[in-house]
Design an enzyme around this catalytic site. Structure first.
Site, PDB file in Angstrom:
ATOM      1  N   HIS A   1     -28.052  29.280  17.248  1.00  0.00           N
ATOM      2  CA  HIS A   1     -27.427  30.603  17.201  1.00  0.00           C
ATOM      3  C   HIS A   1     -27.299  31.081  15.758  1.00  0.00           C
ATOM      4  CE1 HIS A   1     -25.502  29.625  21.305  1.00  0.00           C
ATOM      5  NE2 HIS A   1     -26.755  30.035  21.406  1.00  0.00           N
TER       6      HIS A   1
ATOM      7  N   HIS B   1     -38.772  33.775  25.192  1.00  0.00           N
ATOM      8  CA  HIS B   1     -37.442  34.078  24.643  1.00  0.00           C
ATOM      9  C   HIS B   1     -37.327  33.761  23.167  1.00  0.00           C
ATOM     10  CE1 HIS B   1     -36.482  29.855  24.529  1.00  0.00           C
ATOM     11  NE2 HIS B   1     -35.238  30.076  24.193  1.00  0.00           N
TER      12      HIS B   1
END
EC number: 6.5.1.8
Lengths: 506, 245
Positions: A228, A429
């Site tokens: 992240h 993704h």
């Protein structure tokens, strides 16, 4: 797993064209449908190598190779069409990350599987644009990176700076981004440009364990760790002028902010709780799978419904989380440039989710069907004119945000009609891991990783530098390979390329 | 829904009937015809009234054709269509009654009505003079003409209301949105009508639809902002923040 020689295994795989392989029935036992995966020549080598390694005698433990996982998913009850592997596929818990599979809602045997969603429920990417250009930001990028780092808490065990109590959390879980709107953290237009309008309507927080809520409460508005990140990026290339124009991207050099985050500990706990329930349901309903990690329950069972409701709550959590970080990023920019976020035109271009299961309508064998579409490490990519995409993107197709790895570029793609037909409107993704976390830690020095980022003139703020090598570009597949494969295969279309100039990481 | 229509038409004992029963269906058809629709010839009506006869469906088919009922799949759908007809007749009959309650009229009723006569009512809308003048107006405003001058007039009205309104003339940039051109001819329509002209027309419809949709979304956003003005109170507390290891 069936034990066969590598050469024997290859007989079940057939290359349909330069970008697509078919996995025939029989590759794994009880396959209801065929499998398919999209790779170019580089990714193909990685894929087959993984299978080859797994075929060596004495190879036990760890996850199964991605191809095997696609085939095991094809053996799940109620699956329709094909079990699809996207170019960034790599082994994961049960389902490979980068595997999408759709189940017929009207088939009483159809299942829902937490492994097909992933532990970080509604992990996703949000992209904000600005009207700034690289030359405006470059001189202050260190300060800006620091400011972002000060606003958005990062790392394992981080806590957010938006005050929330238990009641706020309950409301946020039910309302998703509507909560952020009501409280004034985001703009009305943000909701418009978000998958699902930032709210899963079937969320039910009463189906979520207290433990999950306890874990989640302090973590709202935090980035988390792992891959992240929040990045300040600049537009490096525009492939589709008109699509870019619809997104408010006019020229190369324009500055954007990308936020890649999910539902933190909350989603993880929801998934863990569900897996326990699923095992019971499997025993009771006598559901057979090829892999124990593919724990699942019938969609119509209590366990299946409970999972879908709590998953929806976790999805809402993730949207509120990304919305809170949107608010904080806008604050950071506003402070640095002494201008209101409105005047900086900091609009959300789009927000995608790449770990989720959703009920959608698709055409299967010429008939319209209601399906439960699992996308794990796979992004929805709906074509132009689809009723579920925002009005601004009706002519271009849904924007698909592909986050790269630390120090590499990211992409914006758009959905295509062909993707709708071949992959239930799904595409890749991100880069997708090539090395496991443990392997990356052994192979690369963290100082080396940081030095290289510095060489590339990328400012970095990181909470735990020693974990940085897990996320080094070497640990991942090349995102450009991944994106080019999707583009060439026609399942989505390249629109914009972005490169980072500052990175905030856990 | 059909039951609601039936009760609106004051059909007796609506709550306790089963519409899928053939007998009920026939009874309702006869009731509708005798009390509401009143359009069948004596012969057809007699045929319908004989509800147990084997020829009933033949008469019913004749009856449907005479009313112009489209081809429908089931008795239930046919019944629904018939009910629609009856409701239409009923409302048309009582139109003046309903109009009293229309929102516009309720609003104006409290205000004294000054204009007793609309001078425009005296115009001859079908006359040559009217049509010529409308076309002149259209030319001046660069509006495309339609063979029916009244339709041209509507287009003219639209231009005047949006582009020549005082606020627009004073500050055109605020009202007229400067969009960026988009080559919609090159975009995929999403389907093919196998006729370039039809495809072109369909694309225009798409764009018009998108325009309406955008308008709706903007209004929805405005509504959200209006609510936010009351509810929003974003807070941050940096003391709560904690960076992880």
């Amino acid at each position: 797993m069936v034990v066969r020689q590598y050469n024997e295994e290859l007989k079940y795989l057939e290359k349909i064209n330069s970008y697509c392989w078919r996995i025939k029935k029989g590759f794994q036992p009880n396959m209801n449908v065929e499998g398919v995966f999209y790779v170019n020549s580089t990714l193909e080598k990685l894929m087959l190598e993984e299978l080859k390694n797994a075929c060596r005698p004495g190879m036990v433990g760890g996850f199964l190779p991605g191809v095997k996982q696609i085939a095991n998913v094809a053996a799940l009850p109620g699956i329709v069409g094909r079990s699809v592997g996207l170019p960034d596929i790599h082994s994961g818990y049960g389902f490979a990350i980068g595997n999408m599979a759709a189940f017929d809602m009207n088939d009483p045997n159809s299942i829902v599987s937490p492994g097909g969603v992933g532990f970080d429920i509604n992990c996703g990417v949000r992209l904000l644009r600005t009207n700034l250009f690289e030359k405006d930001v470059y001189p202050v990028k260190e300060q800006l990176a620091q400011s972002l780092f000060d606003h958005i808490p990062v790392g394992v065990g981080s806590k957010g700076i938006i005050p929330m109590n238990a009641k706020d959390l309950e409301e946020a879980l039910e309302m998703g981004m509507d909560w952020s709107l009501r409280e004034g953290y985001i703009w009305a237009e943000d909701k418009e440009h978000c998958e699902e309008y930032g709210r899963m309507l079937n969320a039910d927080s009463s189906k979520v364990s207290t433990r999950a809520k306890k874990r989640g409460l302090p973590q709202l508005g935090t980035l988390g760790a792992g891959n992240h990140y929040a990045e300040i990026q600049v537009v490096d290339e525009i492939y589709d002028k008109w699509a870019a124009c619809k997104m408010g991207i006019e020229e190369k050099g324009q500055v954007c902010v990308m936020i890649h985050s999910g539902s933190r500990g909350f989603g993880h706990q929801v998934a863990t709780d569900a897996l326990v329930q699923m095992e019971k349901a499997m025993k009771r309903d006598d559901i057979q799978t090829n892999d124990r990690q593919l724990a699942c329950a019938r969609i119509n069972s209590v366990e299946g419904q409970d999972y879908l409701k709590s998953m929806a709550a976790a999805a809402n959590f993730a949207w509120v989380n990304r919305s809170s970080m949107t608010f904080l990023s806008r604050q950071a920019f506003a402070k640095q440039f002494q201008m209101a976020p409105d005047d900086l035109d900091m609009h959300v271009i789009y927000d995608v989710s790449h770990n989720i299961a959703k009920v959608e309508e698709h055409i299967v064998d010429g008939k319209q069907k209601t399906l439960l579409v699992h996308r794990k490490g796979s992004t929805r990519a709906f074509p132009p004119h689809h009723p579920l995409i925002p009005v601004d993107y009706q002519l271009t197709g849904q924007p698909v945000l592909i986050g790269g790895t630390m120090g590499t570029c990211s992409y914006v793609l758009t959905g295509t009609e062909q993707g709708m037909l071949e992959t239930f409107g799904s595409t890749c993704h991100g880069a997708g891991r090539a090395l496991s976390r443990a392997k990356s830690r052994r192979n690369i020095q963290y100082t080396e990783v940081l030095r290289r980022l510095e060489e590339m003139d990328i400012s970095i703020r990181v909470a735990s530098p020693k974990l940085v090598m897990e996320e080094a570009p070497e640990s991942y597949k090349n995102v450009t390979d991944v994106v080019n494969t999707c583009h060439a295969a026609g399942i989505s279309k390249k629109a914009i390329k972005l490169r980072p100039i500052a990175v905030i990481k856990g | 829904m059909s039951k609601r229509l039936l009760s609106a038409l004051e059909y007796p004992n609506v709550d306790n009937i089963n519409l899928s029963e053939e007998q009920t269906f026939r009874t309702i058809v006869v009731w509708l015809e005798t009390n509401k629709l009143k359009s069948a010839s004596q012969q057809v009506l007699n045929g319908l009234k004989n509800q147990t006869s084997n020829d009933w469906n033949t008469y019913f088919d004749q009856y449907k054709n005479s009313l112009g009922c489209p081809l429908l799949k089931s008795h239930l759908e046919e019944l629904h269509w018939l009910l629609g007809q009856a409701i239409q007749l009923d409302t048309a009959k009582n139109k003046s009654e309903y109009l009293k309650h229309a929102v516009d009229n309720i609003k104006t009723s409290s205000v004294p009505n000054v204009i007793t006569e609309n001078p425009l009512d005296k115009l001859d809308f079908r006359g040559n003079e009217f049509s010529e003048r409308i076309n002149q107006l259209a030319n001046t405003l660069k509006v495309c003409r339609h063979p029916d001058p009244l339709i041209t007039l509507r287009a003219v009205r639209k231009v005047i209301c949006t582009r020549l309104a005082p606020e627009c003339v004073e500050n055109p940039r605020k009202v007229i949105l400067e969009g960026t051109p988009f080559p919609f001819e090159d975009t995929d329509l999403g389907f093919d009508l196998h006729d370039p002209l039809l495809n072109q027309a369909a694309k225009v419809f798409r764009i018009l639809y998108l325009h309406d949709l955008r308008d709706l979304q903007t209004k929805a956003n405005e509504l959200v902002v209006a609510v936010q003005n009351i509810t929003a109170n974003p807070k941050t507390d940096t003391k709560l923040g904690q960076v992880g290891r």
